[in-house]
Design a protein around this motif. Structure first.
Motif: not given
Lengths: 450, 450
Positions: A346-347, A322-323, A316-320
């Motif tokens: 997205i996640d 960075i890296g 959840y919220l993987m794309n936040r």
């Protein structure tokens, strides 16, 4: 001028060499000829290079090797006899091989030199034969041709400085016959390319002399637009760009070693795949650029390959983070795993790779590290994935290719596990279950080519 | 039990609060109420939180702030008067604010405390109002509710230890009214969440008390399946999974802060988006899992967002270079750029990212480093890219979704720059030129919903 390379089956015996001679004779532009060692004459025949490797093995293990040696010699003797040439060259082989064994070189160097005897001898025989037919031909050793290679036996690389010397081969009049597969280090030691390296020699020389065309003579009329074992006598490809060839050669299509073409590609030399047994067939051209006619079929070929797997990670919220992707790829890299594609939501993201790279131990390590270092919500692996690649530079400009392809898959009742299009737009890739490959490829072929 | 959160527009004035009271009264399960500060009553109105921020600014810069203070006070006075409540609470506000200013805290702590006055006051007013209507309601300060937060003013995070204490809120009888948006550090200092943080408070409390439902009251009937500014009165979404919501919220769809939902998602508390002005409308449910009926439309929503760009890199034999992709992502990471997707061919890959992350200076740096470190054959950047996301968990099992989508794009004469499907199979993503977005979305909406 043209550089023509003849593969193993094209020089397997006297009958084949007669065809080769006629081909050379029929076009004055064919000034430089590169040859492989004699290949198989029939299904269970043994290639000369394999005879030489067996001979080397026996020598290395101090076994009797007279029989292996005679097999090599007799193979060439039959060629020479059938072509009514003097058998000097035959005596030369025996002495040459004995000299190799007698030399003070390290054993691996001796075996390298031995492996090259097939190409070297055949080049001499062919030039002698061409001369006997009244052509102005001469044998040229790779050293005199200027092929200086890195000191990596069995995997040598051409050195930049070679190309200037090779360019001067243009100055020779008449026909040069050069053995493929090997060259020499700057200290004069014989080294070979990877197996099948005659393609590399041909491509290097074509690039070096800035040939108008590099002809690669094999035993097929041309490259097919789809795997003939899946679709019966499929259409032949008239022209391919380097890019298209690469995309196709990747998924199962073996036109030939991609590496072999690098020198020709970099120098933008057009390549033609032709059939020694049917030289009037135009064959398949491989070029840097091609004009795409409007209305023309945007797809040139469909390739498919099995044995892939996907590694799925969601958080959840993987794309936040960075890296995140980079760290995942690093874990795979640490395990020496190279990947093919990374489709992502997205996640979540998946990594598509060849399954043979990931045994159970590696799989455990990778999953363990992913859980520890990336703290995903989910991570799992799915095997039995096949990739289908629909290739064509025309796809960039034509609207609706994806529609035709997805319709064909729907009509074949194939579920799409994955779609990847977008980078070059030269290819459209689908991931499907392995069981569905044949049905999918047949349906796609119909949609695009029938 | 249910946790109901009412947003700014739901508590903007007395009239709205009467609706809120009726909603609470109509369902005995609504035991915990979380409120925002009063929002806008009309287009050009100012939210109470903004009035408080202005007040803070004046105080900070040692300007006269009587006017700003009175705006806050009057806003609440009108509510209290219209609800026929005693104006004790009004006097309390003034003293409270003055105490904040008088305190020995650092200025940033004073401003934090000031920002929270809106929610805190409204919660007191609402509980008083509910009591005046004969309900057993009480105001509960976040400290007493157990919201212990990390010491990150304006971006505080809930601490794990909070949840046990919050669970005990179940023991209260009657209705608890808790102000959203803020909590306290373990040392007792008031800290706020990021803006819009009342959603976070509601989600935390719903998770903490293990509510059967977290109701989020706003001013829309439900979440639409496509952007209403592109398609006129589109269909409403009855049920969304968390995953679907994430995929949608990503590309332009702002259901609400994805972060806000994390506690509810982790605790698998179903969430309902409802309209304070039309409480009988069922609204949109957001759940962990849902049953997909066969034959049901596999797509729940279509999201679109503009302002993306792609960075294209090609290099012959790229896929033989282990670590190529990772090194590319590392370069972007060094520049603080996060990416969305990385579609790839055999010898090329693209990185899709939000264009606002890459100004000209960064672009120069990135390209310079890529050329120096990765030695690509080609590298270039394309802006003006839009992403369209077709979302639905049902897509996993249904064959032909990609076909319907690509047909719709073809029919709208839209060229597909990029396709990405494959990870979760919850979404199918297309990259197209920004100019084509409206035509594409309209056509996709027709294909899937009409």
């Amino acid at each position: 001028m043209k550089v023509a390379k003849f593969g193993g089956s094209s020089v397997a015996d006297a009958e084949q060499l007669e065809k080769v001679a006629r081909i050379i004779q029929s076009d004055k532009e064919r000034r430089i000829i590169v040859v492989s060692a004699p290949g198989k004459r029939f299904a269970n025949d043994v290639k000369v290079t394999d005879l030489l490797i067996n001979l080397g093995e026996s020598y290395k293990e101090n076994r009797q090797y007279e029989r292996e040696l005679s097999l090599v010699v007799e193979r060439f003797r039959s060629i020479v006899t059938d072509l009514n040439l003097s058998d000097q060259v035959i005596d030369k082989i025996e002495t040459e091989i004995k000299n190799i064994f007698a030399s003070s070189e390290a054993i691996y160097s001796k075996l390298e030199a031995l492996k090259a005897v097939g190409e070297d001898t055949l080049a001499q025989i062919l030039s002698e034969y061409l001369t006997s037919l009244g052509m102005n031909a001469r044998y040229l050793n790779p050293k005199d041709a200027g092929l200086i290679l890195s000191d990596q036996p069995g995997g040598a690389q051409i050195l930049e400085e070679s190309f200037d010397k090779i360019y001067r081969l243009r100055e020779y009049d008449g026909i040069l016959v050069i053995p493929g597969f090997f060259g020499y280090t700057s200290t004069g030691k014989l080294v070979t390319f990877s197996r099948g390296g005659s393609d590399i020699t041909g491509s290097i020389i074509a690039a070096g002399v800035k040939a108008n065309l590099y002809e690669n003579f094999t035993d097929v009329d041309s490259v097919y637009c789809v795997n003939p074992t899946i679709v019966n006598n499929p259409k032949e490809i008239a022209t391919l760009t380097y890019k298209e060839m690469r995309e196709l050669s990747y998924a199962g299509f073996s036109v030939f070693h991609a590496e072999a073409l690098i020198p020709a590609v970099r120098a933008e030399i057009p390549v033609c795949i032709k059939n020694t047994n049917n030289p009037n067939c135009p064959g398949t051209m491989i070029v840097a650029k091609k004009e795409i006619q409007t209305g023309e079929n945007p797809v040139v070929g469909i390739a498919s390959d099995e044995g892939f797997m996907s590694l799925y990670i969601s958080k959840y919220l993987m794309n936040r983070e960075i890296g995140f992707g980079r760290r995942l790829l690093h874990i795979l890299e640490d395990e020496g795993i190279s990947y093919e594609h990374t489709p992502s939501g997205i996640d979540d993201m998946s990594v598509i790779m060849r399954a043979n790279q990931m045994d159970e131990r590696k799989e455990r390590n990778v999953i363990k590290r992913i859980k520890a270092e990336l703290k995903p919500d989910q991570v799992h692996v799915a095997r039995g994935l096949a990739l289908i690649m629909i290739v064509g530079e025309g796809m960039q400009r034509q609207i609706g290719t994806a529609y035709i392809a997805t319709k064909a898959l729907k009509d074949a009742n194939v579920n799409i596990e994955m779609i990847n299009q977008g980078s070059s737009e030269v290819s459209l890739m689908f991931g499907i279950k392995e069981e569905a490959v044949n049905a999918a490829v047949k349906s796609l072929y119909q949609a695009f080519f029938e």
